[in-house]
Structure formats: C-alpha cells, structure tokens
Scaffold this motif. Structure first.
Motif, mmCIF file in Angstrom:
data_model
loop_
_atom_site.group_PDB
_atom_site.id
_atom_site.type_symbol
_atom_site.label_atom_id
_atom_site.label_comp_id
_atom_site.label_asym_id
_atom_site.label_seq_id
_atom_site.Cartn_x
_atom_site.Cartn_y
_atom_site.Cartn_z
ATOM 1 N N GLY A 423 -51.415 1.841 -33.832
ATOM 2 C CA GLY A 423 -50.453 1.151 -32.982
ATOM 3 C C GLY A 423 -49.557 0.223 -33.763
ATOM 4 N N GLU A 424 -48.277 0.551 -33.802
ATOM 5 C CA GLU A 424 -47.299 -0.318 -34.476
ATOM 6 C C GLU A 424 -47.197 -1.624 -33.691
ATOM 7 O OE1 GLU A 424 -43.790 -2.365 -35.440
ATOM 8 O OE2 GLU A 424 -44.020 -1.358 -33.499
ATOM 9 N N ASN A 425 -47.114 -2.736 -34.399
ATOM 10 C CA ASN A 425 -47.314 -4.030 -33.771
ATOM 11 C C ASN A 425 -46.335 -4.372 -32.652
ATOM 12 O OD1 ASN A 425 -49.573 -4.531 -35.243
ATOM 13 N ND2 ASN A 425 -48.696 -6.108 -36.552
ATOM 14 N N THR A 426 -45.067 -4.055 -32.820
ATOM 15 C CA THR A 426 -44.104 -4.379 -31.763
ATOM 16 C C THR A 426 -44.421 -3.597 -30.496
ATOM 17 O OG1 THR A 426 -42.392 -4.793 -33.422
ATOM 18 C CG2 THR A 426 -41.667 -4.492 -31.160
ATOM 19 N N VAL A 427 -44.784 -2.338 -30.658
ATOM 20 C CA VAL A 427 -45.160 -1.517 -29.501
ATOM 21 C C VAL A 427 -46.369 -2.125 -28.806
ATOM 22 C CG1 VAL A 427 -45.969 0.763 -28.766
ATOM 23 C CG2 VAL A 427 -44.203 0.574 -30.523
ATOM 24 N N LEU A 428 -47.331 -2.598 -29.592
ATOM 25 C CA LEU A 428 -48.530 -3.198 -29.005
ATOM 26 C C LEU A 428 -48.209 -4.505 -28.280
ATOM 27 C CD1 LEU A 428 -51.281 -2.611 -31.723
ATOM 28 C CD2 LEU A 428 -50.640 -1.186 -29.783
ATOM 29 N N GLN A 429 -47.315 -5.303 -28.844
ATOM 30 C CA GLN A 429 -46.904 -6.537 -28.166
ATOM 31 C C GLN A 429 -46.299 -6.226 -26.795
ATOM 32 O OE1 GLN A 429 -44.224 -8.075 -31.092
ATOM 33 N NE2 GLN A 429 -45.839 -8.957 -32.380
ATOM 34 N N LEU A 430 -45.518 -5.178 -26.730
ATOM 35 C CA LEU A 430 -44.886 -4.814 -25.462
ATOM 36 C C LEU A 430 -45.889 -4.235 -24.474
ATOM 37 C CD1 LEU A 430 -41.497 -3.372 -26.787
ATOM 38 C CD2 LEU A 430 -41.886 -5.545 -25.608
ATOM 39 N N GLN A 431 -46.959 -3.602 -24.978
ATOM 40 C CA GLN A 431 -48.010 -3.151 -24.074
ATOM 41 C C GLN A 431 -48.723 -4.351 -23.454
ATOM 42 O OE1 GLN A 431 -50.562 -0.442 -26.205
ATOM 43 N NE2 GLN A 431 -48.966 1.117 -26.428
ATOM 44 N N THR A 432 -48.970 -5.369 -24.261
ATOM 45 C CA THR A 432 -49.546 -6.606 -23.726
ATOM 46 C C THR A 432 -48.589 -7.258 -22.737
ATOM 47 O OG1 THR A 432 -50.775 -6.951 -25.781
ATOM 48 C CG2 THR A 432 -50.483 -8.869 -24.355
ATOM 49 N N ALA A 433 -47.304 -7.216 -23.048
ATOM 50 C CA ALA A 433 -46.300 -7.809 -22.156
ATOM 51 C C ALA A 433 -46.278 -7.116 -20.793
ATOM 52 C CB ALA A 433 -44.915 -7.735 -22.807
ATOM 53 N N ARG A 434 -46.477 -5.815 -20.760
ATOM 54 C CA ARG A 434 -46.525 -5.097 -19.467
ATOM 55 C C ARG A 434 -47.670 -5.626 -18.604
ATOM 56 N NH1 ARG A 434 -43.054 -0.962 -18.941
ATOM 57 N NH2 ARG A 434 -42.224 -0.021 -20.842
ATOM 58 N N PHE A 435 -48.798 -5.855 -19.244
ATOM 59 C CA PHE A 435 -49.943 -6.416 -18.536
ATOM 60 C C PHE A 435 -49.598 -7.808 -17.996
ATOM 61 C CE2 PHE A 435 -53.879 -8.955 -18.649
ATOM 62 C CZ PHE A 435 -54.740 -8.174 -17.901
ATOM 63 N N LEU A 436 -48.938 -8.622 -18.821
ATOM 64 C CA LEU A 436 -48.564 -9.976 -18.400
ATOM 65 C C LEU A 436 -47.584 -9.950 -17.238
ATOM 66 C CD1 LEU A 436 -48.124 -11.636 -21.924
ATOM 67 C CD2 LEU A 436 -50.067 -11.891 -20.358
ATOM 68 N N MET A 437 -46.602 -9.062 -17.301
ATOM 69 C CA MET A 437 -45.610 -8.975 -16.220
ATOM 70 C C MET A 437 -46.251 -8.500 -14.915
ATOM 71 S SD MET A 437 -42.779 -10.131 -17.399
ATOM 72 C CE MET A 437 -43.798 -11.262 -18.356
ATOM 73 N N LYS A 438 -47.198 -7.598 -15.023
ATOM 74 C CA LYS A 438 -47.884 -7.080 -13.837
ATOM 75 C C LYS A 438 -48.578 -8.206 -13.086
ATOM 76 C CE LYS A 438 -51.679 -3.977 -12.512
ATOM 77 N NZ LYS A 438 -52.668 -2.987 -13.005
ATOM 78 N N TYR A 439 -49.262 -9.075 -13.830
ATOM 79 C CA TYR A 439 -50.033 -10.123 -13.166
ATOM 80 C C TYR A 439 -49.211 -11.367 -12.885
ATOM 81 C CZ TYR A 439 -54.105 -7.215 -13.471
ATOM 82 O OH TYR A 439 -54.978 -6.176 -13.295
ATOM 83 N N LEU A 440 -48.100 -11.527 -13.550
ATOM 84 C CA LEU A 440 -47.202 -12.632 -13.215
ATOM 85 C C LEU A 440 -46.689 -12.476 -11.788
ATOM 86 C CD1 LEU A 440 -45.671 -15.169 -14.219
ATOM 87 C CD2 LEU A 440 -43.829 -13.635 -14.936
ATOM 88 N N THR A 441 -46.409 -11.239 -11.387
ATOM 89 C CA THR A 441 -45.893 -10.998 -10.030
ATOM 90 C C THR A 441 -46.947 -11.279 -8.963
ATOM 91 O OG1 THR A 441 -46.521 -8.653 -10.128
ATOM 92 C CG2 THR A 441 -44.302 -9.224 -10.871
ATOM 93 N N ARG A 442 -48.214 -11.318 -9.363
ATOM 94 C CA ARG A 442 -49.285 -11.548 -8.395
ATOM 95 C C ARG A 442 -49.624 -13.023 -8.209
ATOM 96 N NH1 ARG A 442 -53.605 -6.575 -9.337
ATOM 97 N NH2 ARG A 442 -52.047 -4.914 -9.472
ATOM 98 N N VAL A 443 -49.070 -13.864 -9.075
ATOM 99 C CA VAL A 443 -49.379 -15.295 -8.996
ATOM 100 C C VAL A 443 -48.906 -15.871 -7.673
ATOM 101 C CG1 VAL A 443 -48.911 -17.567 -9.988
ATOM 102 C CG2 VAL A 443 -49.382 -15.625 -11.491
#
Length: 660
Positions: A423-443
């Motif tokens: 996993g290239e690091n920038t791609v991995l950062q964006l995968q983590t970001a997808r998780f963060l955005m998903k749960y930000l909407t649930r706050v």
C-alpha cells in the motif's frame, strides 16, 4: 569497553533491566528472547558478519540456506507454532531470511480465506517447505487499488476448471517476493467470472513450477524483475498466465464458492478479501518499522558518545558530539518516536488478534473496517516517520554513516521501501480518510462511533490553556492539543467535501479536490492516536515510578516535538499562540538535556546483541574505529587482483618511470 561509552552507563537514573522487561512484555519474555537469540547467534549458518560484501546472488542463496536451516532447527528443538520461539527467531534474523512472503502472506491468506479442507491440504505442506508459495496481487498496472486488478479467473463448467489469464501487459503480476526464483505455488488474486458475470476479486491457489525440476508449468511465464533499491536477498518476480487451468477446489472458498454448475454462492462480505493486506500491514508495523528505527537509534547514539569533534569549552578535550544540542535535536526525538511506535504497535497487535478471532470463529467483520483504517493510516504515518528517522540517524553519523559497514544505509533502504509496498502511503492515508468521513457524518445523528474515532463526538477545546512551560509537560494539555488538531482538520475536510457535493460537483471530483486536505486529516488523526496511546501506556506504569519517569520524559519529548514539527496546524485557528509555541520550544530543549543524560542506557534497553545490529560503529563496547578498520580489511576487493590496473592503468604508470 571504550571509556567514553562506559562513562555513559555509570549510575543511570533507572534500572535498565526493568526497561528491557517493559519492552519485552515481562521478565519471563526477556529470558525467553535472550535464550532464543543465543541459539540463533551461536549458529554459524546465521552469521551475517560478511553480508555487506556479498553479491545479489550470494545474498539470495544465503537467505534460502538460512530459511531452510531454521526450519530444520525448529523441528530439532521442538518449537511449536503457538509458542514464542519461532516468532522471536524470525524477528532476530529479520530480512536476512528467504520466504517472508511465503510465511507472512501465502500461508495466512490460505488460513484466513480457505475452508477447513483447503487449510488441511495446503498449510502443512507450506509450513514444512515442501511447497513454497507467493502472494501474487500487485500487477504492472495496479497495486493498492484491488478492484482495478486485471487478471481474470473464468469458470468453465464443462471441465470444472478455472482458467486464469493476464490478458494485458499491465495485468502481469509484478513484485511478489519469493516469486522470481523460489516459489512453486502462488495465491493469485484475480477477477472471478462465472456465467458471463464478474463477481470481483477472489483468491486462487495455482501451481506455477514443477516439483520435479522447478521449470515453469505450461502457460506460465515467470522470472525475477531485476535489481532494485534494496532487499537484494529477496527474489521479487513477475508472473504471466496464459490459459492456465486449475481445479474448482483451488479457489479459496471459506466465504464464497462456485458450484459445479457455475453458480456463485456468497457467504460473507467482500471486505473479507482485504484481510490479508490488513494483517500484512500490522506485521510490517510491529516487525519491520519499529525495529529499523530502534536499531538506527542504538547505532547513532552509541557512535555519538564515541565520536569527538571540536571543543565546547576552550582548553578542554574535544567534546562528544552528543553533547551538542544540535546533535541531541537530531537523535533524541527519534529515540522518543521509537518508544511511541513500539507501544502503538503492541496495542495494534492486540486489536488485530481480537478482530482475527471474531472473523475466524464467528464470521463477524464488524471491527474489520476500523482495523483496516487504523492499520492503513498508521502504516503510512509510521513508515514515513521511520524512514525520515533512520535517515536522520545516518546523517548524524557523518561520513561513517555513509559506509555500509555502519549498518545504517541497509536499514534506511529497507525501511524506505515500506512507504510503497503493501500500500502506497498516500493511498493508505485516503483510505483512512474515507473511514473518518463516514463516521464524521454520524456525529450529528448521535450514532455510536468506533472507539478510535469516538473523540469526534466529544466537545472540542477552543484554546490551549497552557500558561507556562511546565504546563506542556502535563499530558492532558498536549493530548487536548492533538485532539483539537485532529478534530478540526477532519471537520474542515468534511465541510469542504460536503460543500462541493452540495454545489452539484460529482462525488469523484469533490473527493479529488479535497484529497490533500483529507490525507493531512488522516495523518493528524493517527498522530493523536499514537500520542494518546503513549500517555495511556505511561500512566499504566504507576507501580514502577522510576521506569514511569523515563517513559514520561520520552512521551513528553515525542508529543512536544510533534507540535513543533507541525506548528502551523496548532496555530492555524488560534488554538495556540506564538508565545505558547515558544514555551513548547523551551520545554522541548529542556527535555533534550534530560534525555541526553541517560540516552545510552535507554538505547541499551532495546537489548540488541552486536550480531543483530551488524554495525561497525554501533557495538556495545564502543570500539568504533578499530572495528571499522578490521571490517574494511575483509573486503574481497583487497584480496583480488586489480584487473582495471592491469588493463588500463599499468601502461600509463610505466610511462612515468623515466620521468620521475
């Protein structure tokens, strides 16, 4: 013992053995580890003394010999799979053994995705090295983006076979370790086609070489990809498949299968096929990244108390370079980072094991997305930080750090590769970001959040409350600072993303237009997780006050250095003021002086035997210059005839005889 090193070890402010035990997870584990290390380091087959002078082919052959010999030793000593000995032995030998992909990806993938019958058939053969396997995922045209893989596996009901093809040049499997010269089997990830429908990525076991003469099987084109930046001992390879038939039972089928009539039966989530990558990333963090940085710190800090240069005070002898504040600034934050990452890796391992048990015993993947997000983000953050840290250690050793004999160039070229593989690091950062955005909407909806992002539902502190430099040595102050930074950056990225979507911009355009901000938010999130975990570990040591004091000092240094390195993030919305940042700077410099006093003893707690460091400048006794000279004399070039002299230089030199 070099007196400059010996003086550093006099009366440290803590018992080094207790710190060793903490890092090992207990005194019993320390005893076990040392026992295994003694067995390994006493075996001549595992001697790495001359590895820096070997060719690529010689390194590969030594790696294969070592792997086979270790397997035999495991049998002779009766070490079991559920005991600690095997894991310790592989950690000691590190990247100097062949078949890492076989052990860490081929076997685990079958174990996690295979049926009980498939596991019973393949895993015993693989563990006994009767077959050697690789994990063929990455293609010339695709790596981390698994849905984009082009290799196909089409089911033929008439023959009950899957037919595998790499139809384009871009679909050729490229980079798998153990593939170039060793493997005779492969777990191949391919797009599954049945009844003219694509069912996405699945895993298949394929025999690629003959067990009789090791030749490529019909339809298989295979080889080594050639020289690369490091890992000379690893035979990274390529694999091209042209109408290769495998039986139906060779599709790993714990969670989905193809029936005899070609029907596709799904028994679980598509996410399960990412588990091999998740496990690999957790393994990289715990076994590769932390050890690389810790070894670099040991080498550089020991060298820095032997190397003397210039005079701090007129009339005195030259000063140890670690006495210079600038050298402390280069090295001691790296030491603190090593401890932060060690404890984070341990926590991630515990969480990973919890998820593995739930998936394997109950088919429960509820926690898998959180583990995926954590492992992706932490692998990206920690591989980047460790690469920078090892290079800082190398440079801090001046010219001798440039010598391969120091051990530092090898550590650097190995660890920097981790920024790309699995996993290239920038791609991995964006995968983590997808998780963060998903749960930000649930706050705002008041829905429960996974533990790692639960802070997003907590009230945010608007301003840092620190008034004097000692306040920044209070963990709750800097934890709140990191929490604020992460919360703000995640929220700001979410606001921008939603604003673009609400303006009518398509999803993919909005995401790409926010991607730099999203990646930075993911890093801030992971940084908070690491700092918070470091503090929790430190606070759990209340019954060991001397050790807790050392760990707190390193925790403070790690946290304050992170604030200074990312000052703009903390100043951005007025959370901190310039005056407060000055207080952070003062506190951090004070910490450097404190850590300096016990720096060598702290690095001793990593308890690396000299043979494991394999460094001419990092030995425990500190005899740097003698060892550099001894090792240099062993270079094969010093014992060989200089052909360049005979061919090109001798005629020129002979012309000078009559003129001198």
């Amino acid at each position: 013992m070099n007196p400059d090193v010996a003086s550093e070890r006099k009366a440290p402010g803590f018992e080094v053995e207790k710190l060793v035990n903490l890092l090992d997870g207990g005194a019993g584990r320390t005893r076990t580890r040392r026992s295994i290390e003694h067995i390994i380091n006493s075996d001549a087959v595992f001697n790495q003394e001359n590895q820096y002078f070997l060719t690529q082919t010689e390194r590969y052959e030594e790696a294969v010999k070592g792997a086979v010999h270790l397997r035999q030793k495991i049998k002779e000593l009766g070490w079991t799979a559920d005991g600690p000995e095997i894991q310790i032995a592989f950690r000691v030998l590190g990247g100097n053994l062949a078949f890492a992909v076989h052990r860490e990806l081929f076997i685990p993938t079958i174990t996690e995705l295979g049926t009980d019958a498939q596991i019973a058939k393949w895993v015993p053969l693989a563990k006994d090295y009767q077959i050697i396997g690789t994990y063929a995922q990455t293609e010339l045209g695709h790596g981390t983006y698994l849905r984009g893989l082009e290799t196909t596996a089409s089911f033929d009901a008439s023959s009950q076979d899957f037919i595998l093809n790499t139809l384009e040049v871009s679909s050729i499997k490229w980079w798998p370790g153990d593939l170039g010269r060793s493997a005779n089997h492969a777990v191949v990830l391919a797009q599954l086609y049945t009844q003219e429908m694509c069912h996405g990525m699945h895993a298949f076991i394929i025999q690629i070489r003959s067990l009789v003469d090791h030749s490529a099987l019909p339809g298989v084109k295979i080889g080594d990809i050639g020289p690369k930046m490091a890992f000379e001992q690893v035979d990274n390879g390529y694999l091209m498949l042209q109408n290769v038939h495998i039986p139906r039972e060779n599709m790993l089928s714990r969670y989905s299968e193809v029936t005899s009539d070609g029907s596709y039966v799904k028994q679980g989530s598509d996410r399960i096929y990412y588990i091999s990558m998740v496990l690999a990333r957790v393994k990289i963090i715990s076994s590769e990244l932390v050890s690389a940085l810790s070894k670099a710190c040991v080498i550089a800090i020991r060298y820095s108390v032997v190397r003397r240069q210039s005079k701090l005070k007129p009339g005195e002898m030259e000063a140890k370079i670690l006495d210079y504040q600038t050298q402390q600034q280069k090295l001691l934050p790296q030491l603190a980072t090593t401890f932060a990452f060690h404890f984070m890796a341990s926590s991630l391992d515990t969480f990973c094991n919890q998820v593995k048990v739930q998936v394997k015993t109950k088919g429960d993947i509820l926690l898998l997305p959180e583990l995926h997000a954590l492992s992706a983000g932490l692998k990206a953050m920690m591989s980047e930080s460790c690469s920078v840290g090892v290079e800082a250690c190398r440079r801090a050793c001046g010219g001798h750090g440039y010598s391969t004999l120091s051990g530092l160039p090898t550590l650097y070229t190995r660890v920097v590769a981790s920024c790309t593989y699995e996993g290239e690091n920038t791609v991995l950062q964006l995968q983590t970001a997808r998780f963060l955005m998903k749960y930000l909407t649930r706050v705002d909806c008041g829905q429960p959040l996974p533990q790692s992002v639960s802070y997003l539902s907590e009230p945010i502190t608007l301003h840092c409350s620190a008034k004097e430099k000692s306040d920044f040595l209070k963990p709750f102050i800097y934890i709140e600072s990191y929490k604020h930074r992460a919360h703000r950056m995640i929220k700001d990225a979410g606001i921008k993303l939603q604003s673009l979507l609400q303006s009518g911009v398509e999803q993919y355009v909005a995401w790409n237009s926010t991607s730099v901000q999203l990646a930075k938010a993911a890093v801030a999130h992971c940084h908070y997780i690491v700092v918070n975990n470091f503090v929790e570990t430190m606070e759990g040591l209340k019954f060991e006050p001397e050790i807790q004091q050392v760990i707190k000092m390193l925790c403070d240094l790690y946290a304050l250095t992170g604030i200074l390195d990312n000052a703009g993030d903390f100043l951005y919305d007025g959370f901190m003021t310039g005056k407060q940042l000055d207080l952070v700077t003062t506190s951090q410099l004070d910490l450097l002086a404190l850590v300096r006093k016990n720096a060598v003893s702290i690095t001793d707690a990593f308890d690396y035997p000299d043979k494991q460091l394999n460094s001419a400048i990092g030995n425990y006794d500190g005899h740097v210059y003698q060892r550099l000279f001894e090792w240099a004399q062993k270079a094969p070039t010093n014992a060989k005839i200089n052909l360049a002299y005979e061919k090109y230089l001798k005629p020129l030199f002979q012309l000078a005889q009559s003129k001198l």
